[in-house]
Design a protein around this motif. Sequence first.
Motif, PDB file in Angstrom:
ATOM      1  N   ASN A   1       0.840  -1.199   0.000  1.00 49.68           N
ATOM      2  CA  ASN A   1       0.000   0.000   0.000  1.00 49.68           C
ATOM      3  C   ASN A   1       0.874   1.248   0.000  1.00 49.68           C
ATOM      4  N   CYS A   2       0.765   2.019  -1.073  1.00 47.49           N
ATOM      5  CA  CYS A   2       1.393   3.333  -1.162  1.00 47.49           C
ATOM      6  C   CYS A   2       0.309   4.360  -0.889  1.00 47.49           C
ATOM      7  N   HIS A   3       0.507   5.178   0.135  1.00 49.04           N
ATOM      8  CA  HIS A   3      -0.512   6.132   0.549  1.00 49.04           C
ATOM      9  C   HIS A   3      -0.098   7.550   0.150  1.00 49.04           C
ATOM     10  N   LEU A   4      -0.989   8.258  -0.494  1.00 43.77           N
ATOM     11  CA  LEU A   4      -0.767   9.642  -0.899  1.00 43.77           C
ATOM     12  C   LEU A   4      -1.724  10.531  -0.111  1.00 43.77           C
ATOM     13  N   VAL A   5      -1.165  11.475   0.633  1.00 46.88           N
ATOM     14  CA  VAL A   5      -1.948  12.398   1.455  1.00 46.88           C
ATOM     15  C   VAL A   5      -1.823  13.786   0.842  1.00 46.88           C
ATOM     16  N   HIS A   6      -2.949  14.489   0.668  1.00 40.08           N
ATOM     17  CA  HIS A   6      -2.860  15.826   0.077  1.00 40.08           C
ATOM     18  C   HIS A   6      -3.965  16.715   0.603  1.00 40.08           C
ATOM     19  N   ASN A   7      -3.817  18.007   0.344  1.00 49.10           N
ATOM     20  CA  ASN A   7      -4.821  18.995   0.763  1.00 49.10           C
ATOM     21  C   ASN A   7      -5.344  19.805  -0.424  1.00 49.10           C
TER      22      ASN A   7
ATOM     23  N   VAL B   1       2.154  14.425   0.057  1.00 42.12           N
ATOM     24  CA  VAL B   1       3.257  13.545   0.424  1.00 42.12           C
ATOM     25  C   VAL B   1       2.861  12.129   0.049  1.00 42.12           C
ATOM     26  N   VAL B   2       3.866  11.320  -0.252  1.00 47.52           N
ATOM     27  CA  VAL B   2       3.654   9.913  -0.561  1.00 47.52           C
ATOM     28  C   VAL B   2       4.412   9.085   0.460  1.00 47.52           C
ATOM     29  N   VAL B   3       3.757   8.063   0.977  1.00 46.09           N
ATOM     30  CA  VAL B   3       4.376   7.164   1.952  1.00 46.09           C
ATOM     31  C   VAL B   3       4.502   5.779   1.327  1.00 46.09           C
TER      32      VAL B   3
ATOM     33  N   GLY C   1       5.467  20.236   3.302  1.00 44.58           N
ATOM     34  CA  GLY C   1       4.684  21.170   2.517  1.00 44.58           C
ATOM     35  C   GLY C   1       3.685  21.860   3.422  1.00 44.58           C
ATOM     36  N   ASP C   2       2.399  21.752   3.084  1.00 44.64           N
ATOM     37  CA  ASP C   2       1.342  22.355   3.897  1.00 44.64           C
ATOM     38  C   ASP C   2       0.749  21.376   4.913  1.00 44.64           C
ATOM     39  N   LEU C   3       1.292  20.173   5.021  1.00 46.01           N
ATOM     40  CA  LEU C   3       0.659  19.121   5.805  1.00 46.01           C
ATOM     41  C   LEU C   3       1.357  18.929   7.144  1.00 46.01           C
ATOM     42  N   ALA C   4       0.593  18.997   8.235  1.00 49.96           N
ATOM     43  CA  ALA C   4       1.124  18.728   9.566  1.00 49.96           C
ATOM     44  C   ALA C   4       1.160  17.226   9.806  1.00 49.96           C
ATOM     45  N   CYS C   5       2.257  16.746  10.382  1.00 47.24           N
ATOM     46  CA  CYS C   5       2.427  15.315  10.602  1.00 47.24           C
ATOM     47  C   CYS C   5       3.316  15.094  11.822  1.00 47.24           C
ATOM     48  N   THR C   6       2.993  14.074  12.606  1.00 47.07           N
ATOM     49  CA  THR C   6       3.871  13.620  13.682  1.00 47.07           C
ATOM     50  C   THR C   6       4.452  12.277  13.287  1.00 47.07           C
TER      51      THR C   6
END
Length: 208
Positions: free
Chosen positions: A14-20, A25-27, A115-120
């Motif tokens: 599973n390649c996960h792409l998160v965007h706004n 970002v791609v994981v 980028g514009d994405l907050a992540c821990t």
Amino acid sequence: MPIKTFPLGPLETNCHLVHNGRTAVVVDPGGAPRPVLNYLEMQGLTLTHILNTHLHFDHIYGNAALAAATGAPILASAGDAFLRQTELGKGGAFGFPAVDDFTSIDLEPGEHRFGDLACTAFATPGHTPGSLSFYFPEEDTIIVGDLIFYRSIGRTDFPGGDLEKLRASVRDHIFTLPGKTRILPGHGPATSVDDETRNNPYFGDFAV
């Protein structure tokens, strides 16, 4: 923030792409990234970072090609760097293709903005020593690689694996999140903190 999942590569990682809607970002791009690139173009997104939960071959096959196509840097834990010199990191054994070489930047656990994405980024060792999990609070989602799956857990019999560390990682960093938090694993279907807290057989009073 929408999240799009692409099963890629020989193990359908599973390649996960998160965007706004602007940046993404791609994981874990675990195979040829053409579907990811098509989606970025179709949605008009700029890829700012490529993240790796860990450095097993089936999670990194697409790193080099995706970085070359987008210019996005690759980020991974220094704790998994040794895997790049093993069959588990290089591929090329048991009928699997070799991993194209790539350069990565060491990523420390903690609060980040991609980028514009907050992540821990949580340090979640157990499947590998340097495994990271990526929590996107605005989306109530954590991307965990091979730490925990739907009603199961990641293997710990590979070099650097440790079952007790894996269980501690899940208890300390996954099960402490809000129950509605969605868990996106490296293989198989999504699940949730509530579901796994109640039903995962590797935890609780009757753990396997």
